[in-house]
Design an enzyme around this catalytic site. Sequence first.
Site, short mmCIF file in Angstrom:
data_model
loop_
_atom_site.label_atom_id
_atom_site.label_comp_id
_atom_site.label_asym_id
_atom_site.label_seq_id
_atom_site.Cartn_x
_atom_site.Cartn_y
_atom_site.Cartn_z
N ASN A 107 0.85 -1.18 0.00
CA ASN A 107 0.00 0.00 0.00
C ASN A 107 0.89 1.24 0.00
O ASN A 107 2.05 1.18 0.44
CB ASN A 107 -0.91 0.01 1.23
CG ASN A 107 -1.86 1.19 1.23
OD1 ASN A 107 -2.50 1.49 0.22
ND2 ASN A 107 -1.98 1.88 2.35
N HIS A 109 0.80 5.25 1.36
CA HIS A 109 0.07 6.15 2.24
C HIS A 109 0.69 7.54 2.17
O HIS A 109 1.92 7.67 2.23
CB HIS A 109 0.11 5.64 3.69
CG HIS A 109 -0.69 6.47 4.64
ND1 HIS A 109 -2.06 6.43 4.67
CD2 HIS A 109 -0.31 7.37 5.57
CE1 HIS A 109 -2.49 7.28 5.60
NE2 HIS A 109 -1.45 7.86 6.16
N SER A 136 4.71 7.06 2.05
CA SER A 136 5.34 5.82 2.51
C SER A 136 4.72 4.62 1.79
O SER A 136 3.50 4.50 1.74
CB SER A 136 5.12 5.62 4.02
OG SER A 136 5.56 6.73 4.77
N ASP A 145 -2.54 1.15 8.17
CA ASP A 145 -1.36 1.97 7.85
C ASP A 145 -0.20 1.68 8.79
O ASP A 145 0.64 2.55 9.04
CB ASP A 145 -1.71 3.47 7.90
CG ASP A 145 -2.79 3.85 6.90
OD1 ASP A 145 -2.86 3.24 5.82
OD2 ASP A 145 -3.59 4.75 7.21
#
Length: 212
Positions: A107, A109, A136, A145
Site C-alpha cells: 500500500n 500512504h 510511505s 497503515d
Amino acid sequence: MKRILVLISGNGSNLQAILDACQEGRVAGEVVAVVSNKGEAYGLTRARAAGCATEVLEAAGFADRAAYDAALGDLVEGYRPDLIVMAGFMRILSPAFIARFHGRMLNIHPSLLPKFQGLHTHRRAIEAGESEHGASVHFVTEELDGGPVVLQARVPIFEGDTEAEVAARVQVQEHAIYPLVVSWFCMGRLVMMQDKALMDGEPLGPAGYADE
C-alpha cells in the site's frame, strides 16, 4: 514475470505510474487485472486503455464486510497474483482477507508513517506545523497503515502552502517510489518475513530503505 493485481477506488494515478513502469520494462511483472469497488472509478479507464482485465465489485448487496471481503478474495485469487497493489483502494480490509494474501500486499500512504495514519494527511500535517511531509510504501498488515515501511519520500511544506499544493508535491513522489518498490518485489529483492520488511535479506529500519 510476476503477476500484479491492483485494487483501486478512484482516479488511479499511482496505477498509471505502475502500468507505465511495466510497459517500459522497469518492473519485471505485468498488471493482470485491476479491481475497483466503485464502477465509476477513472482508474478502470486507465486499465482498459492499457489492455488490462478489469473487475468491479461494489459493496452493495453484501450483508457485511466479511461477506464482501470473502467475495473479493475469491475474485482476486482467480487471477493468481504474486503481488496485490493497493492504489487508492478506499476500504479497510478485514483480517481474514489480509491473512489470505499475507506478505503479498503493498500500500502507499500519503504521510511519513507512523505520522498521520488515516485520512486527511496533508491537512493534518499543515495544521500540525510540520516542515516536511511525504509518502510511505508499506506492506499491508492488520494494523491500519501500520505494516512495515519499505520506502519513504520526503517533501517540504512551505509557509502558506495549501492542502492542494502539498498533495500535488507528495503525489509526484508517490509516482516515483511506488513503481520502484513494486520492481524490488518482482525481482525478489523485497520480502516480508515475521512482519518485517527485508531488502536483499537485511531487515529495513522504521523508515524503510535508505533510512537516514
